[in-house]
Design a protein around this motif. Structure first.
Motif, PDB file in Angstrom:
ATOM      1  N   ALA A  10       0.854  -1.188   0.000  1.00  0.00           N
ATOM      2  CA  ALA A  10       0.000   0.000   0.000  1.00  0.00           C
ATOM      3  C   ALA A  10       0.889   1.237   0.000  1.00  0.00           C
ATOM      4  O   ALA A  10       2.116   1.141   0.107  1.00  0.00           O
ATOM      5  CB  ALA A  10      -0.920  -0.009   1.227  1.00  0.00           C
ATOM      6  N   HIS A  13      -1.064   8.335   1.910  1.00  0.00           N
ATOM      7  CA  HIS A  13      -1.440   9.652   1.387  1.00  0.00           C
ATOM      8  C   HIS A  13      -1.906  10.501   2.553  1.00  0.00           C
ATOM      9  O   HIS A  13      -2.794  10.097   3.315  1.00  0.00           O
ATOM     10  CB  HIS A  13      -2.538   9.533   0.324  1.00  0.00           C
ATOM     11  CG  HIS A  13      -2.043   8.856  -0.911  1.00  0.00           C
ATOM     12  ND1 HIS A  13      -1.319   9.509  -1.880  1.00  0.00           N
ATOM     13  CD2 HIS A  13      -2.129   7.568  -1.310  1.00  0.00           C
ATOM     14  CE1 HIS A  13      -1.003   8.654  -2.832  1.00  0.00           C
ATOM     15  NE2 HIS A  13      -1.478   7.467  -2.509  1.00  0.00           N
ATOM     16  N   GLU A  30      -4.496   8.325   4.722  1.00  0.00           N
ATOM     17  CA  GLU A  30      -5.211   7.319   3.938  1.00  0.00           C
ATOM     18  C   GLU A  30      -4.162   6.340   3.429  1.00  0.00           C
ATOM     19  O   GLU A  30      -3.180   6.745   2.801  1.00  0.00           O
ATOM     20  CB  GLU A  30      -5.940   7.973   2.769  1.00  0.00           C
ATOM     21  CG  GLU A  30      -6.675   6.982   1.896  1.00  0.00           C
ATOM     22  CD  GLU A  30      -7.362   7.630   0.703  1.00  0.00           C
ATOM     23  OE1 GLU A  30      -8.124   6.925   0.019  1.00  0.00           O
ATOM     24  OE2 GLU A  30      -7.135   8.832   0.451  1.00  0.00           O
ATOM     25  N   ILE A  32      -3.675   3.500   0.894  1.00  0.00           N
ATOM     26  CA  ILE A  32      -4.343   2.972  -0.292  1.00  0.00           C
ATOM     27  C   ILE A  32      -3.639   1.694  -0.736  1.00  0.00           C
ATOM     28  O   ILE A  32      -2.436   1.693  -1.009  1.00  0.00           O
ATOM     29  CB  ILE A  32      -4.350   4.007  -1.435  1.00  0.00           C
ATOM     30  CG1 ILE A  32      -5.054   5.283  -0.975  1.00  0.00           C
ATOM     31  CG2 ILE A  32      -5.027   3.425  -2.678  1.00  0.00           C
ATOM     32  CD1 ILE A  32      -5.008   6.407  -1.984  1.00  0.00           C
ATOM     33  N   ASP A  34      -2.176  -1.309  -2.787  1.00  0.00           N
ATOM     34  CA  ASP A  34      -1.541  -1.387  -4.097  1.00  0.00           C
ATOM     35  C   ASP A  34      -2.484  -2.089  -5.082  1.00  0.00           C
ATOM     36  O   ASP A  34      -3.177  -3.048  -4.709  1.00  0.00           O
ATOM     37  CB  ASP A  34      -0.225  -2.168  -3.994  1.00  0.00           C
ATOM     38  CG  ASP A  34       0.573  -2.094  -5.266  1.00  0.00           C
ATOM     39  OD1 ASP A  34       1.272  -1.077  -5.459  1.00  0.00           O
ATOM     40  OD2 ASP A  34       0.486  -3.041  -6.078  1.00  0.00           O
ATOM     41  N   GLY A  39      -8.911  -5.988  -3.093  1.00  0.00           N
ATOM     42  CA  GLY A  39      -9.483  -5.185  -2.018  1.00  0.00           C
ATOM     43  C   GLY A  39      -9.892  -6.020  -0.821  1.00  0.00           C
ATOM     44  O   GLY A  39      -9.859  -5.552   0.317  1.00  0.00           O
ATOM     45  N   ARG A 105     -12.707   2.231   6.960  1.00  0.00           N
ATOM     46  CA  ARG A 105     -12.250   1.655   5.701  1.00  0.00           C
ATOM     47  C   ARG A 105     -13.244   2.043   4.622  1.00  0.00           C
ATOM     48  O   ARG A 105     -14.457   1.991   4.837  1.00  0.00           O
ATOM     49  CB  ARG A 105     -12.175   0.144   5.800  1.00  0.00           C
ATOM     50  CG  ARG A 105     -11.803  -0.473   4.466  1.00  0.00           C
ATOM     51  CD  ARG A 105     -11.893  -1.955   4.475  1.00  0.00           C
ATOM     52  NE  ARG A 105     -11.815  -2.446   3.108  1.00  0.00           N
ATOM     53  CZ  ARG A 105     -12.259  -3.609   2.742  1.00  0.00           C
ATOM     54  NH1 ARG A 105     -12.815  -4.412   3.626  1.00  0.00           N
ATOM     55  NH2 ARG A 105     -12.158  -3.980   1.479  1.00  0.00           N
ATOM     56  N   ARG A 108     -10.721   0.188  -1.015  1.00  0.00           N
ATOM     57  CA  ARG A 108      -9.306  -0.163  -0.997  1.00  0.00           C
ATOM     58  C   ARG A 108      -8.484   0.781  -0.122  1.00  0.00           C
ATOM     59  O   ARG A 108      -7.267   0.728  -0.147  1.00  0.00           O
ATOM     60  CB  ARG A 108      -8.767  -0.157  -2.423  1.00  0.00           C
ATOM     61  CG  ARG A 108      -9.507  -1.130  -3.345  1.00  0.00           C
ATOM     62  CD  ARG A 108      -9.024  -1.053  -4.766  1.00  0.00           C
ATOM     63  NE  ARG A 108      -7.590  -1.336  -4.877  1.00  0.00           N
ATOM     64  CZ  ARG A 108      -7.055  -2.549  -4.832  1.00  0.00           C
ATOM     65  NH1 ARG A 108      -7.836  -3.609  -4.695  1.00  0.00           N
ATOM     66  NH2 ARG A 108      -5.755  -2.709  -4.957  1.00  0.00           N
ATOM     67  N   SER A 109      -9.158   1.647   0.631  1.00  0.00           N
ATOM     68  CA  SER A 109      -8.470   2.626   1.476  1.00  0.00           C
ATOM     69  C   SER A 109      -8.774   2.393   2.945  1.00  0.00           C
ATOM     70  O   SER A 109      -9.910   2.108   3.322  1.00  0.00           O
ATOM     71  CB  SER A 109      -8.901   4.043   1.115  1.00  0.00           C
ATOM     72  OG  SER A 109      -8.443   4.394  -0.169  1.00  0.00           O
TER      73      SER A 109
END
Length: 164
Positions: A10, A13, A30, A32, A34, A39, A105, A108-109
């Motif tokens: 991941a 950010h 956040e 994220i 990869d 997910g 969540r 995917r974050s």
């Protein structure tokens, strides 16, 4: 030393663009996943209150790495412990490990509070915090380490994000 290759799972950010010693407290990040990972690898993580984030100090240059002893923050008032007796980013493998609070969540974050990593940091692993893996006895540390950490988790207004 032999080499071990790892691939980020991941990426971080957030609003922090430069490394600093203090004021990580108000930062929301956040994480994220990869694109190479499904997910569903995050499924269930939001049911935990905290996670451990293992990351790479990617902004540390090879010539900055410390292999021996150094004074934390170059402060002459503090002792000169070995690099493995402190949590400095200038360590041989440039690995960071932080326990974060999971906020939520979204697909995917993963949104977390308390991650002391800058924007763009590669995340190497994510693990839920389980009480059974926490120390089963009191934690002991020298006085100088409390001084080093005195302002570490203070909030910086520039880092406070509305996602919390």
């Amino acid at each position: 030393m032999s080499e071990i290759a790892v691939t980020p799972v991941a990426w971080v950010h957030n609003l922090r663009r430069t490394t600093e010693d203090d004021n990580w407290g108000g930062l929301v990040s956040e994480i994220i996943l990869d694109p190479s990972l499904p997910g569903e690898s995050l499924d269930g993580l939001e049911t935990f209150s905290h996670a451990e984030i293992l990351f790479h100090f990617h902004l540390v240059e090879e010539d900055e790495i410390v292999f021996g002893a150094r004074r934390p923050r170059d402060n002459p008032a503090w002792p000169k412990p070995g690099i493995f007796a402190q949590r400095a980013r200038l360590r041989p493998n440039r690995l960071g490990l932080t326990t974060v609070r999971i906020l939520r969540r979204e697909g995917r974050s993963l949104f977390v509070a308390g991650l002391d990593a800058v924007d763009g940091t590669p995340v190497l692993d994510i693990k839920p915090v389980m009480a059974e893996f926490l120390p089963r006895e009191p934690v002991r540390q020298p006085d100088w380490s409390h001084e080093v950490m005195a302002d570490y988790w203070n909030s910086s207004k520039s880092d406070v994000d509305s996602d919390e």
